[in-house]
Design an enzyme around this catalytic site. Structure first.
Site, PDB file in Angstrom:
ATOM      1  N   ILE A   1     -97.344 -59.176 -22.978  1.00 19.30           N
ATOM      2  CA  ILE A   1     -96.574 -58.944 -21.748  1.00 19.30           C
ATOM      3  C   ILE A   1     -95.406 -58.006 -21.980  1.00 19.30           C
ATOM      4  O   ILE A   1     -94.610 -57.762 -21.082  1.00 19.30           O
ATOM      5  CB  ILE A   1     -96.051 -60.268 -21.156  1.00 19.30           C
ATOM      6  CG1 ILE A   1     -95.162 -60.982 -22.177  1.00 19.30           C
ATOM      7  CG2 ILE A   1     -97.208 -61.157 -20.701  1.00 19.30           C
ATOM      8  CD1 ILE A   1     -94.447 -62.197 -21.618  1.00 19.30           C
ATOM      9  N   GLY A   2     -95.277 -57.485 -23.172  1.00 20.37           N
ATOM     10  CA  GLY A   2     -94.185 -56.559 -23.442  1.00 20.37           C
ATOM     11  C   GLY A   2     -94.267 -56.013 -24.851  1.00 20.37           C
ATOM     12  O   GLY A   2     -94.811 -56.641 -25.751  1.00 20.37           O
TER      13      GLY A   2
ATOM     14  N   ASP B   1     -75.894 -56.759 -26.359  1.00 17.68           N
ATOM     15  CA  ASP B   1     -76.876 -56.002 -25.565  1.00 17.68           C
ATOM     16  C   ASP B   1     -77.065 -56.655 -24.201  1.00 17.68           C
ATOM     17  O   ASP B   1     -78.182 -56.962 -23.794  1.00 17.68           O
ATOM     18  CB  ASP B   1     -78.202 -55.907 -26.310  1.00 17.68           C
ATOM     19  CG  ASP B   1     -79.086 -54.790 -25.762  1.00 17.68           C
ATOM     20  OD1 ASP B   1     -78.554 -53.895 -25.054  1.00 17.68           O
ATOM     21  OD2 ASP B   1     -80.302 -54.781 -26.019  1.00 17.68           O
TER      22      ASP B   1
END
Length: 900
Positions: free
Chosen positions: A599-600, A723
């Site tokens: 999925i990524g 981040d």
């Protein structure tokens, strides 16, 4: 009677002779002993007392005039003490001023002296030069504090005073008016907070006067008109108000430099300004000046820089400015100027920078600007300019930055722009350009290219492969067609940090390799012809990412991997007590990590979605390693320690980490899966309009603030995420936020300096990381502010951040007239009532968080407490009248005060 008269006269004579007797009784030996006593209380970075003053010794008393930094008179008493830039720490407490009546020069600049300036300084009756500045060019820092002693007025022969860059407070003593010989007075960069005393006007020999960067207030006294010899006048960065009266200006005819910027001066600029024919530097920006720019400015033939920006000037740009042939910088941006850009500006052949942005200028861009062959930066953005870009702009060989965004320009982008070989930044966004993207392969130094929000068509040209320095490329909201993959096949090796192809007519397979590894969802939405053979578009991003974090709670199973030799021996390491599945079940659920469950994918590795037989869904991240079969013991141990700490986190706004596993030399992290995916997806996807309303947005910002406050203030040691972006905030079904992706986070030890490589996402990193690379919790505060603004605005606040960085003051005066209602996400109806108060509070605090100086940003504890307060502050103005500048000033004047 005669005897009595003679006795009286004799006594009177003795009385007048006492000062002479005292002076002559001061021997060089006493001065030497006094200097040694003072030296013994001083120190330096290398020794205490300072080794540079070794010649100041009791064994060397007879050689006083040969001591380091000492100059003597003919009578062998001290006339000069020159201690500049010796890195000396100390005070003036032990300096006996009464023993140095012949001192003419006292120079302590560029050291680390601190404490008050004693009133005894008035004993230096022959002093002509007093220099106590910190000389910051040499990285030294004097710290004199307290008031300027009134006794300074006793030193009637003073010609030069420099007390700049200290911590002086209070007022300029009125006794300053007694210093009739004074030629230069520099009190800049202190905390002086009074009005200017009228007595300063008595110092008629002043040629240089600098009061910059203090807290001086009130209006300028009319007595300053007596300072007819002024060559340099610096009053910038204070709190002055009122008008600059013609009677003042008309007497300052010798001025070469006039700096009045960053105050609150008002009224008009009188025509008398044209009398200052010697003027070379005129800075009036960031005030409240109104009215028209006087034509008489054309008389200032020596002028090199003219700053009138960030005011309220109206009317047209005077044609007379074309007479200023020595001008190198012309700044008229952020005003209310109307009319056309004068053709006469083409006569300014020495001009290097021309800023006319953020006005209401109309008409076409003059062809005459093509004659400005020295021009390096041209900014005409945010006006109402029409017509086409003149071909002559392609003849500016020195041009480095060209900003024409937010106008009504039409036609095709001229091929001649491709001749600008020095161009680094090109912004043509938000116009009405048509045709294809021109061949601009000659712009090999270009690092920023924004063509968004036009009507460009055709394919993305393959010539982009020649732009090897390109860092940001935005082609969104056009009518571009064709396949991205083929168009940019030669661009895949470039180090592009941000790019946006959204809302075009692009077709073909969805790009998944090279520079597209870390593409956010928002970069490709609105291209209905894009498709992916490996799944939906969302597969290109990390829907849920690596989150590590750690705090004081929960216990960990006593499983320990001690060396790299048993790296392979632990098939799984599920650390959460309540977890009811095994790593073997996870591997089975994803068919041994088959690509269809991905999925990524990013630089860290890949993310898989595992649906277990129990119905539970988890996310698995497989980390890349340089050599997965030989992980050094020290690295593995550090990794294990971090993960163990992370699994202790228990916070409703932080994603849960279940544990980790090592298998076949690979490292896996297991964490909870959130179906809605990232905040970025919700904000820029279809549901961003229909579902993500103001209440949810306020709640998301509040939740994110709670998460960061927990990491910074409730964890030991504290944690810095490093981040924080909209793609690293995941959403539960009810839009409750969960902070994720702690892949770049590190334990923030209070005992370390926390220096690191630059880590984070472009557009969210705190500006200080670019030059000091020191990670602190204030880096997260800045990123939080960016995300909060993005949530409220419905777009990344890039222009606002750039404006903040470019301004010298803490308020964002570049946004002075920008209404809050126009900044908020226009896809939603404006908030009202209590919801409006909540949105205003979020925006106010977000603006405080993005201040350029880290020390001025609030803590996340303060942010979280104020965002979650039960009662909301009343609006200072009706919602529709609130400006960004007003909110920015609120954060400066109120939020910081509350925290302190």
């Amino acid at each position: 009677m005669q005897l009595k008269t003679m006795t009286f006269h004799y006594m009177l004579l003795l009385l007048f002779a006492l000062p002479l007797i005292k002076t002559t009784s001061i021997s060089p030996r006493k001065q030497a002993e006094s200097l040694i006593k003072w030296k013994d209380g001083l120190s330096s970075s290398s020794s205490s007392p300072p080794s540079l003053l070794n010649s100041w010794s009791l064994t060397n008393l007879s050689s006083l005039c040969n001591w380091t930094a000492i100059v003597c008179t003919k009578t062998r008493t001290v006339s000069e003490i020159q201690l500049s830039r010796m890195e000396i720490n100390g005070t003036l407490a032990l300096f006996d001023f009464s023993l140095f009546p012949n001192l003419t020069h006292f120079n302590l600049s560029g050291n680390y002296f601190r404490g008050p300036i004693p009133s005894a300084i008035g004993n230096l009756s022959n002093l002509t030069t007093l220099d106590f500045n910190n000389n910051s060019l040499y990285n030294s820092y004097n710290g004199f504090s307290g008031p300027i002693p009134n006794s300074i007025g006793l030193i009637s022969g003073l010609q030069y005073i420099d007390l700049s860059n200290n911590f002086l407070e209070g007022k300029i003593p009125p006794s300053i008016g007694k210093l009739r010989e004074l030629q230069s007075l520099d009190l800049s960069y202190n905390s002086l907070n009074s009005s200017i005393p009228s007595e300063l006007g008595l110092c008629t020999n002043l040629t240089h006067l600098s009061l910059s960067s203090n807290k001086f207030n009130g209006e300028l006294p009319l007595s300053l008109s007596n300072l007819k010899n002024l060559v340099e006048l610096r009053l910038d960065a204070n709190l002055f108000i009122g008008q600059i009266l013609p009677s003042l200006v008309s007497n300052w005819t010798e001025l070469v430099s006039l700096y009045l910027q960053d105050n609150s001066f008002s009224g008009t600029i009188s025509a008398e300004i044209g009398l200052l024919t010697q003027l070379q530097y005129l800075r009036l920006y960031s005030n409240e000046f109104r009215g028209e720019i006087p034509q008489s400015l054309g008389n200032l033939s020596q002028l090199q820089v003219l700053f009138l920006d960030h005011n309220y000037f109206t009317g047209e740009i005077p044609q007379s400015l074309g007479k200023l042939t020595q001008l190198q910088g012309l700044y008229l941006d952020h005003n209310h100027l109307t009319g056309e850009i004068p053709q006469s500006l083409g006569k300014l052949t020495q001009l290097q920078r021309l800023y006319l942005s953020h006005n209401q200028l109309t008409g076409e861009i003059p062809q005459s600007l093509g004659k400005l062959t020295q021009l390096q930066r041209l900014n005409l953005s945010h006006n109402q300019l029409t017509g086409e870009i003149p071909q002559s702009l392609g003849k500016l060989p020195q041009l480095q930055q060209l900003y024409l965004s937010d106008n009504h320009l039409t036609g095709e982008i001229p091929q001649s722009l491709g001749n600008l070989s020095r161009l680094q930044r090109l912004d043509l966004s938000a116009n009405n350009f048509t045709g294809m993207i021109p061949r601009i392969s000659g712009l090999t130094g270009l690092d920023y290219l924004n063509l968004s929000s036009n009507s460009l068509s055709g394919a993305i040209p393959s010539e982009l492969r020649m732009l090897t320095e390109l860092d940001v490329f935005n082609a969104s909201h056009n009518h571009l067609s064709g396949e991205i993959q083929s168009a940019l096949a030669d661009l895949l090796t470039l180090n592009i940090s941000m790019y946006d192809f959204s809302y075009n007519n692009l077709t073909g397979p969805f790009p998944t390799c090279g520079i597209f590894n870390k593409v956010p969802t928002s970069a490709f939405v609105g291209n209905h012809g894009l498709w992916s053979a490996e799944g939906p578009t969302e597969c290109a991003i990390s829907i849920a990412a690596l989150f590590l974090m750690f705090c004081k709670r929960s216990t960990i199973r006593p499983q320990v991997i001690k060396t790299s030799q048993n790296f392979e021996s632990f098939e799984a390491m599920i650390l959460q007590e309540e977890v009811k599945f095994t790593f073997a079940e996870v591997v089975k659920a994803v068919d041994d990590f088959h690509e269809k469950y991905c999925i990524g994918e990013g630089g860290f590795g890949k993310v898989y979605k595992a649906e277990l037989q129990s119905g539970q869904v988890v996310a698995v991240k497989r980390l890349n390693t340089d050599d997965s079969n030989d992980v050094p013991a020290i690295n593995l141990q550090s990794f294990q320690n971090e993960i163990r700490t992370l699994t202790n986190i228990r916070h409703r706004n932080i994603v849960r980490l279940y544990g980790f596993s090592t298998r076949k030399g690979c490292i896996f992290l297991l964490y909870e899966y959130l179906e809605r995916g990232s905040l970025g997806k919700a904000l820029y996807g279809i549901e961003g309009v229909t579902e993500l309303g103001w209440p949810y947005r306020v709640n998301i910002v509040q939740g994110l603030a709670r998460a960061l406050s927990y990491l910074h203030h409730d964890c030991s040691p504290p944690i810095v995420h490093r981040d924080v972006t909209v793609n690293n905030v995941l959403l539960e079904q009810d839009f409750e936020p969960r902070l994720s992706d702690f892949g770049t986070a590190r334990l923030l030890s209070i005992d370390s300096s926390n220096w690191t490589n630059i880590v984070g996402s472009l557009g969210y990193m705190a500006p200080e990381l670019a030059y000091i690379m020191q990670v602190t919790d204030k880096c997260d505060v800045y990123s939080f502010g960016v995300v909060a603004l993005e949530v409220m605005m419905g777009r990344h606040p890039g222009d606002m951040l750039e404006s903040q960085l470019s301004e010298s003051s803490t308020s964002m005066k570049g946004n002075a007239d920008l209404l809050l209602k126009d900044v908020l996400d226009q896809r939603l109806e404006p908030p009202a009532n209590e919801l409006a108060k909540a949105v205003v509070l979020v925006m106010s605090i977000a603006l405080a968080c993005i201040r350029t100086r880290p020390g001025l940003r609030p803590t996340m504890h303060f942010v979280s407490q104020n965002l979650s307060a039960q009662s909301l502050p009343c609006l200072p103005k009706p919602f529709g009248m609130l400006t960004i500048n007003k909110l920015s000033m609120l954060t400066i004047n109120k939020l910081s005060a509350l925290e302190n």
